[in-house]
Design a protein around this motif. Sequence first.
Motif, short mmCIF file in Angstrom:
data_model
loop_
_atom_site.label_atom_id
_atom_site.label_comp_id
_atom_site.label_asym_id
_atom_site.label_seq_id
_atom_site.Cartn_x
_atom_site.Cartn_y
_atom_site.Cartn_z
N GLU A 85 0.86 -1.18 0.00
CA GLU A 85 0.00 0.00 0.00
C GLU A 85 0.89 1.23 0.00
OE1 GLU A 85 -3.31 2.23 2.84
OE2 GLU A 85 -2.89 0.09 3.12
N LEU A 86 0.86 1.98 -1.07
CA LEU A 86 1.72 3.16 -1.19
C LEU A 86 1.18 4.30 -0.33
CD1 LEU A 86 2.39 3.10 -5.05
CD2 LEU A 86 3.76 2.09 -3.21
N ASN A 87 2.09 4.97 0.38
CA ASN A 87 1.73 6.10 1.24
C ASN A 87 2.96 6.98 1.39
OD1 ASN A 87 3.35 4.94 3.41
ND2 ASN A 87 1.65 3.48 3.69
N ASP A 88 2.95 7.90 2.35
CA ASP A 88 4.07 8.82 2.51
C ASP A 88 5.37 8.10 2.85
OD1 ASP A 88 2.46 10.96 1.96
OD2 ASP A 88 2.13 11.50 4.05
N ASN A 89 5.27 6.94 3.51
CA ASN A 89 6.46 6.21 3.93
C ASN A 89 6.84 5.06 3.00
OD1 ASN A 89 6.50 7.88 6.16
ND2 ASN A 89 5.53 6.40 7.52
N VAL A 90 5.99 4.80 2.02
CA VAL A 90 6.23 3.69 1.09
C VAL A 90 5.99 4.21 -0.33
CG1 VAL A 90 5.60 1.34 0.41
CG2 VAL A 90 5.45 2.02 2.82
N ARG A 91 7.07 4.39 -1.08
CA ARG A 91 6.99 4.96 -2.41
C ARG A 91 7.87 4.19 -3.38
NH1 ARG A 91 2.90 8.73 -3.11
NH2 ARG A 91 2.70 10.02 -1.25
N LEU A 92 7.65 4.42 -4.67
CA LEU A 92 8.46 3.80 -5.71
C LEU A 92 9.56 4.76 -6.14
CD1 LEU A 92 5.54 2.52 -7.99
CD2 LEU A 92 6.47 1.49 -5.91
N ILE A 93 10.59 4.19 -6.78
CA ILE A 93 11.64 5.03 -7.37
C ILE A 93 11.75 4.69 -8.85
CG2 ILE A 93 13.52 3.41 -6.82
CD1 ILE A 93 15.25 5.97 -6.30
N SER A 94 12.04 5.69 -9.63
CA SER A 94 12.10 5.50 -11.09
C SER A 94 13.41 4.86 -11.50
CB SER A 94 11.90 6.83 -11.81
OG SER A 94 12.94 7.73 -11.45
N LEU A 95 13.40 4.24 -12.68
CA LEU A 95 14.58 3.60 -13.25
C LEU A 95 14.97 4.30 -14.55
CD1 LEU A 95 13.61 -0.19 -12.88
CD2 LEU A 95 14.90 1.25 -11.27
N PRO A 96 16.23 4.19 -14.95
CA PRO A 96 16.64 4.79 -16.23
C PRO A 96 16.05 4.01 -17.40
CG PRO A 96 18.42 3.48 -15.32
CD PRO A 96 17.34 3.51 -14.28
N LYS A 97 15.98 4.64 -18.54
CA LYS A 97 15.54 3.96 -19.75
C LYS A 97 16.67 3.07 -20.28
CE LYS A 97 12.55 7.82 -21.07
NZ LYS A 97 12.31 8.89 -22.08
N LYS A 98 16.32 2.14 -21.15
CA LYS A 98 17.33 1.28 -21.75
C LYS A 98 18.35 2.13 -22.50
CE LYS A 98 17.89 -2.52 -25.04
NZ LYS A 98 17.20 -3.45 -25.99
N GLY A 99 19.64 1.88 -22.23
CA GLY A 99 20.71 2.60 -22.90
C GLY A 99 21.00 3.97 -22.33
N GLU A 100 20.30 4.36 -21.27
CA GLU A 100 20.49 5.68 -20.66
C GLU A 100 21.53 5.57 -19.54
OE1 GLU A 100 17.21 8.95 -19.87
OE2 GLU A 100 17.23 7.48 -18.23
N ASP A 101 22.76 5.91 -19.84
CA ASP A 101 23.84 5.76 -18.88
C ASP A 101 24.08 7.04 -18.08
OD1 ASP A 101 24.25 3.17 -19.61
OD2 ASP A 101 25.99 3.58 -20.90
N VAL A 102 24.54 6.88 -16.84
CA VAL A 102 24.88 8.03 -16.02
C VAL A 102 26.32 8.46 -16.36
CG1 VAL A 102 25.70 6.57 -14.12
CG2 VAL A 102 25.01 8.92 -13.66
#
Length: 250
Positions: A123-140
């Motif tokens: 159950e997503l809430n203020d204390n439980v969230r998702l994080i995004s991922l880079p796209k394929k081939g998108e290097d830092v």
Amino acid sequence: MTIIIISLLLLASLLPHLTFTAHVNVGIVDGTQAKPHSKPYMVSLQTYEKREHICGGFLISDEFVLTAAQCRNGYEILVVVGAHDLGYSKSVIRVKSYISHPDYIPSTFQNDIMLLRLEKKVELNDNVRLISLPKKGEDVEAGILCNVAGWGATRDGPQSYLLMEAYTTTKPQTDCQLKWESKFFPSQMICANGSGGSCSRDSGGPLVCENTAVGVTSFGDPDRCNSPDRPNVYTKISPYRQWIDEQMTC
């Protein structure tokens, strides 16, 4: 007598501060305590039998956690979400299936990445969230200031019950190759180094750059955590985006 009483009262007033200071100076090497619930995507992976923290991980959907393949190691794993202090009660979810990359090689840490499908959706809430991922081939790029976090060990101490964090900077792939030689695979890995960094039981946690999880904590110098001579190494996420997306839609 009056002087003794006053001294005891002063000492008593300082005890909470002294206890707090001793408590937070643990965890990620040369790091600091993270602001409680400032990293709501972080999860603690724990053994089913002993409820012992073994690795980090991070939520990428309400049903999937991304972590390192090395964290499986024969354990039945419980996933703790929404935690900051592992000493307090929190939400615990069992793992429905373990999806290690089929080409994972334990001896070299190649393809050190794994998905955990949870037994139930969080159950997503203020204390439980998702994080995004880079796209394929998108290097830092090299020279980017990033963040790592975990409940792992200090260089000379125990693991932390509080979530700790440290800042680290991505290095050029040529530097990583020079430091790690044949153990570094540029197409699959990134390395980073800073004033603080990951240590034992921080594996599986994310390398977060510009609010995106670009890497999975994999390995470092076995003789010294956050060694200046051998930068910490992370599994690069972008080459695995297609594999991740395919597993999540199965």
